[in-house]
Design a protein around this motif. Structure first.
Motif, mmCIF file in Angstrom:
data_model
loop_
_atom_site.group_PDB
_atom_site.id
_atom_site.type_symbol
_atom_site.label_atom_id
_atom_site.label_comp_id
_atom_site.label_asym_id
_atom_site.label_seq_id
_atom_site.Cartn_x
_atom_site.Cartn_y
_atom_site.Cartn_z
ATOM 1 N N THR A 241 0.824 -1.209 0.000
ATOM 2 C CA THR A 241 0.000 0.000 0.000
ATOM 3 C C THR A 241 0.856 1.256 0.000
ATOM 4 N N GLU A 242 2.081 1.140 0.503
ATOM 5 C CA GLU A 242 3.002 2.281 0.537
ATOM 6 C C GLU A 242 4.052 2.197 -0.560
ATOM 7 N N HIS A 243 4.522 0.981 -0.836
ATOM 8 C CA HIS A 243 5.560 0.769 -1.846
ATOM 9 C C HIS A 243 5.079 -0.329 -2.801
ATOM 10 N N PRO A 244 4.299 0.009 -3.825
ATOM 11 C CA PRO A 244 3.785 -1.012 -4.746
ATOM 12 C C PRO A 244 4.918 -1.775 -5.431
ATOM 13 N N PRO A 245 4.820 -3.099 -5.496
ATOM 14 C CA PRO A 245 5.842 -3.905 -6.158
ATOM 15 C C PRO A 245 5.557 -4.044 -7.648
ATOM 16 N N ALA A 246 6.467 -4.709 -8.339
ATOM 17 C CA ALA A 246 6.216 -5.047 -9.739
ATOM 18 C C ALA A 246 5.092 -6.062 -9.836
ATOM 19 N N GLY A 247 5.002 -6.937 -8.843
ATOM 20 C CA GLY A 247 3.955 -7.951 -8.786
ATOM 21 C C GLY A 247 3.820 -8.453 -7.371
ATOM 22 N N LEU A 248 2.666 -9.029 -7.079
ATOM 23 C CA LEU A 248 2.358 -9.472 -5.725
ATOM 24 C C LEU A 248 1.765 -10.876 -5.772
ATOM 25 N N VAL A 249 2.365 -11.799 -5.023
ATOM 26 C CA VAL A 249 1.846 -13.160 -4.906
ATOM 27 C C VAL A 249 1.495 -13.412 -3.452
ATOM 28 N N LEU A 250 0.238 -13.729 -3.202
ATOM 29 C CA LEU A 250 -0.254 -13.989 -1.858
ATOM 30 C C LEU A 250 -0.606 -15.466 -1.757
ATOM 31 N N ARG A 251 0.150 -16.177 -0.944
ATOM 32 C CA ARG A 251 -0.079 -17.620 -0.780
ATOM 33 C C ARG A 251 -0.845 -17.863 0.513
#
Length: 272
Positions: free
Chosen positions: A164-174
């Protein structure tokens, strides 16, 4: 009949004492750190390098940097936020699998884990993952637009807050839960979890504000995080790419710990 008020009073006292006890020890029911110190990175994984993380509240935490080992170097890095148990030694198979796909991988331990000082809290873990991101971005060739966050279970909550503060290139939530109170209530339905809880981790609320391609990975037989909670997170994601469902997989099934479903998800959200 005269004894009835005494019985009611006794039950009320017992109930109050139980609630006070739960309030005091609740973090022991949430965090299960393996506090034992881990050895050097080079002894755990080929090419591994030790890093020290400096948190904003003055702690020094241990981490391992694992270089790509495959034929292809994707020039991308994966920040792995672990779940609520073990230490980074237990994430080596995941790091090896990701490195074989050409990723640089950062494994780190939260405060209180893996020989690190401190005790875990929601605020503390938020500081820890920021220190990990900063250390990763300090590495030669690593840029913010090529960093993927991978969070497992509790770690999914940690990287969602970071995103929410530092958006990544992509996000994987396991195996993400919708919020900590929801998963707590599933395991302790007889307790007023929402009333008592100190740490909240509102994943479903936060993921709606994350501007990054997101993949949710879940096991249909998860006995720790109900699969419907992971689906709720997926439904709320602002930029959902896909939901990966692993049939018959429980929370710590090898297919979810370091399997192809997780690795492919990381590849999927990484910019070409």
């Amino acid at each position: 009949m005269r004894t009835l008020p005494r019985v009611v009073l006794a039950l009320a006292v017992v109930g109050a004492l139980l609630l006070v006890t739960v309030w005091l020890v609740q973090r022991r029911l949430i965090y299960f750190p393996d506090r034992s110190a881990v050895g050097p990175a080079a002894g755990a994984v080929v090419g591994g390098r030790d890093l020290l993380l400096r948190t904003s509240d003055g702690l020094t935490l241990g981490a391992w940097l694992v270089p790509p080992s495959g034929v292809e170097d994707r020039r991308a890095a994966v920040l792995v936020a672990p779940g609520n148990a073990g230490n980074r030694q237990h994430r080596v198979p995941l790091a090896v699998a990701l490195a074989a796909e050409g990723f640089t991988v950062l494994l780190f331990d939260y405060r209180g884990y893996g020989g690190n000082p401190g005790s875990p809290t929601e605020d503390g873990l938020a500081r820890d993952v920021r220190a990990a991101r900063e250390a990763l971005l300090d590495q030669p060739g690593v840029t913010a637009d090529r960093v993927v966050y991978l969070g497992e279970s509790l770690g999914a909550a940690v990287v969602t807050e970071l995103a929410t503060e530092h958006p990544p290139a992509g996000l994987v939530l396991r195996s993400p839960f919708s919020d900590l109170a929801a998963v707590g209530s599933a395991h302790y339905p007889w307790l007023p979890v929402r009333l008592l809880l100190k740490d909240r981790f509102p994943v479903a609320d936060r993921i709606a504000h994350v501007d990054a391609p997101t993949v949710v990975v879940l096991g249909t037989a998860d006995t720790i995080v109900p699969p419907e909670q992971s689906r709720t997170v997926a439904d709320r994601a602002a930029r959902l790419t896909r939901v990966v469902t692993v049939d018959g997989a429980d929370h710590n099934d090898p297919s979810l710990v370091a399997g192809d479903a997780v690795v492919r998800a990381v590849v999927e959200v990484t910019p070409v």
